[in-house]
Design an enzyme around this catalytic site. Structure first.
Site, PDB file in Angstrom:
ATOM      1  N   SER A   8       0.835  -1.203   0.000  1.00 54.89           N
ATOM      2  CA  SER A   8       0.000   0.000   0.000  1.00 54.89           C
ATOM      3  C   SER A   8       0.867   1.249   0.000  1.00 54.89           C
ATOM      4  CB  SER A   8      -0.909   0.006   1.227  1.00 54.89           C
ATOM      5  OG  SER A   8      -1.534   1.257   1.309  1.00 54.89           O
ATOM      6  N   HIS A  33      -0.939  -1.230  -4.325  1.00 54.37           N
ATOM      7  CA  HIS A  33      -2.234  -0.814  -3.785  1.00 54.37           C
ATOM      8  C   HIS A  33      -2.246   0.704  -3.599  1.00 54.37           C
ATOM      9  CE1 HIS A  33      -5.923  -1.744  -1.496  1.00 54.37           C
ATOM     10  NE2 HIS A  33      -5.565  -0.773  -0.666  1.00 54.37           N
ATOM     11  N   ASP A  35      -4.521   3.880  -2.302  1.00 56.96           N
ATOM     12  CA  ASP A  35      -5.671   4.232  -1.467  1.00 56.96           C
ATOM     13  C   ASP A  35      -6.149   5.649  -1.741  1.00 56.96           C
ATOM     14  OD1 ASP A  35      -6.033   1.947   0.353  1.00 56.96           O
ATOM     15  OD2 ASP A  35      -3.996   2.412   0.986  1.00 56.96           O
ATOM     16  N   MET A  37      -8.830   8.457  -0.780  1.00 59.44           N
ATOM     17  CA  MET A  37      -9.785   8.814   0.288  1.00 59.44           C
ATOM     18  C   MET A  37     -10.281  10.239   0.076  1.00 59.44           C
ATOM     19  SD  MET A  37      -7.568   7.568   3.537  1.00 59.44           S
ATOM     20  CE  MET A  37      -6.658   6.017   3.533  1.00 59.44           C
ATOM     21  N   HIS A  66      -7.956   1.302  -4.613  1.00 56.36           N
ATOM     22  CA  HIS A  66      -8.969   1.123  -3.564  1.00 56.36           C
ATOM     23  C   HIS A  66      -9.639   2.467  -3.332  1.00 56.36           C
ATOM     24  CE1 HIS A  66      -9.553   0.217   1.052  1.00 56.36           C
ATOM     25  NE2 HIS A  66     -10.694   0.383   0.426  1.00 56.36           N
ATOM     26  N   MET A  68     -11.956   4.872  -1.568  1.00 54.79           N
ATOM     27  CA  MET A  68     -12.701   5.090  -0.321  1.00 54.79           C
ATOM     28  C   MET A  68     -13.376   6.442  -0.475  1.00 54.79           C
ATOM     29  SD  MET A  68      -9.883   3.661   2.333  1.00 54.79           S
ATOM     30  CE  MET A  68      -8.580   3.684   1.114  1.00 54.79           C
ATOM     31  N   MET A 136     -11.921  -5.597   4.355  1.00 50.09           N
ATOM     32  CA  MET A 136     -11.154  -4.682   5.208  1.00 50.09           C
ATOM     33  C   MET A 136     -10.969  -5.313   6.587  1.00 50.09           C
ATOM     34  SD  MET A 136     -10.261  -2.155   3.404  1.00 50.09           S
ATOM     35  CE  MET A 136      -9.435  -1.263   4.728  1.00 50.09           C
ATOM     36  N   ASP A 174      -6.988  -6.249   3.644  1.00 48.63           N
ATOM     37  CA  ASP A 174      -6.293  -4.955   3.751  1.00 48.63           C
ATOM     38  C   ASP A 174      -6.457  -4.399   5.165  1.00 48.63           C
ATOM     39  OD1 ASP A 174      -5.284  -2.390   3.356  1.00 48.63           O
ATOM     40  OD2 ASP A 174      -6.903  -1.741   2.022  1.00 48.63           O
TER      41      ASP A 174
HETATM   42  C1  DX5 Z   1      -6.588   1.822   5.105  1.00 53.06           C
HETATM   43  C2  DX5 Z   1      -6.020   1.473   3.756  1.00 53.06           C
HETATM   44  C3  DX5 Z   1      -4.915   0.513   3.773  1.00 53.06           C
HETATM   45  C4  DX5 Z   1      -3.672   0.953   4.523  1.00 53.06           C
HETATM   46  C5  DX5 Z   1      -3.091  -0.296   5.112  1.00 53.06           C
HETATM   47  O1  DX5 Z   1      -7.797   2.462   4.921  1.00 53.06           O
HETATM   48  O2  DX5 Z   1      -7.039   0.909   2.931  1.00 53.06           O
HETATM   49  O3  DX5 Z   1      -4.566   0.089   2.454  1.00 53.06           O
HETATM   50  O4  DX5 Z   1      -2.724   1.593   3.728  1.00 53.06           O
HETATM   51  O5  DX5 Z   1      -2.082   0.074   5.973  1.00 53.06           O
HETATM   52  P1  DX5 Z   1      -1.412  -0.938   7.015  1.00 53.06           P
HETATM   53  O6  DX5 Z   1      -0.902  -2.103   6.226  1.00 53.06           O
HETATM   54  O7  DX5 Z   1      -0.366  -0.122   7.639  1.00 53.06           O
HETATM   55  O8  DX5 Z   1      -2.518  -1.354   7.946  1.00 53.06           O
HETATM   56 ZN    ZN Z   2      -6.469   0.067   1.006  1.00 50.30          ZN
END
Ligand code: DX5
Ligand code: ZN
Length: 214
Positions: A8, A33, A35, A37, A66, A68, A136, A174
């Site tokens: 990620s 990956h 993310d 948001m 991903h 969000m 998740m 994840d």
């Molecule tokens: C959280 C993200 C994850 C995050 C995971 O909302 O979707 O992808 O980066 O981070 P770690 O592996 O540190 O939990």
């Molecule tokens: Zn993620």
């Protein structure tokens, strides 16, 4: 078949992103990956398209995006230009079947994601439209949180349903994945491990190798 790894990027050093991409390539990671948001669907804001496009232009590692974000159907066409796997949340307020179909029509692999509060059974009807499902194992929004063991029951339920119906859907997990939690996730039946804080840093190469050896 060994488990696939999707580091990620949220945990990367953004001032040295080119070096991070080079390292990830050397480690032969399966996916990357990403993310996204929006501060509405989750209580945090990360990065979005300008960075995604530049990452796409600088690596041939498949990008596992991903989303969000609230009502993600509004942005599928835009993100599909850079994503290989494009995933959104079941809870985010878009028509689930329509959005999964649109992702596939754009030429991406479609991924449906569930938060810790959503039961695995709720997404069973959509599995034929999913190339991957993402469970998740933390509340989405932040890296570095602790793994929620309840997520393993969901992985088991999805594994059973996917295998018994003969679907090709991959299961990804994840949140809070590290040297201790990864074996539990694999044992429950995941195909793809996302890991952020565990992988980025000095020990990336050996930790990716370790996860792959499990
Ligand atoms: C959280 C993200 C994850 C995050 C995971 O909302 O979707 O992808 O980066 O981070 P770690 O592996 O540190 O939990
Ligand atoms: Zn993620």
């Amino acid at each position: 078949m060994s488990v696939k790894i999707s580091p990620s990027l949220l945990a990367a050093d953004f001032m040295g992103l080119k070096d991070e991409l080079k390292k990830l390539k050397e480690c032969k990671t399966d996916m990357l990956h990403f993310d996204i948001m929006d501060g509405v669907f989750v209580p945090n804001i990360s990065f979005a398209n300008p960075i995604l496009k530049q990452v796409k232009a600088n690596t041939d590692i498949p990008l596992d995006v991903h989303l969000m974000i609230d009502r993600p159907h509004r942005y599928i066409k835009e993100f599909a230009k850079s994503a290989d796997y494009l995933g959104f949340h079941y809870e985010a307020g878009s028509d689930v079947a329509e959005t999964l179909k649109e992702i596939r029509d754009c030429g991406c692999k479609a991924c449906l994601t569930i938060k810790p509060c959503t039961k695995a059974e709720e997404i069973f009807p959509f599995l034929p439209l999913c190339d991957m499902v993402l469970v998740m194992s933390v509340e989405p929004g932040f890296g570095g949180q602790s793994f929620m063991p309840d997520s393993l029951d969901k992985v088991r339920a999805l594994r059973k349903e996917i295998d018994s119906k003969g679907y090709n859907t991959l299961i990804e997990i994840d949140g809070g994945i590290n040297g201790e939690t990864a074996p539990l996730a694999i044992e429950a039946g995941v195909d793809v491990l996302v890991a952020g804080s565990y992988l980025f840093g000095d020990k990336m190469a050996e930790r990716i190798e370790y996860l792959r050896s499990l």
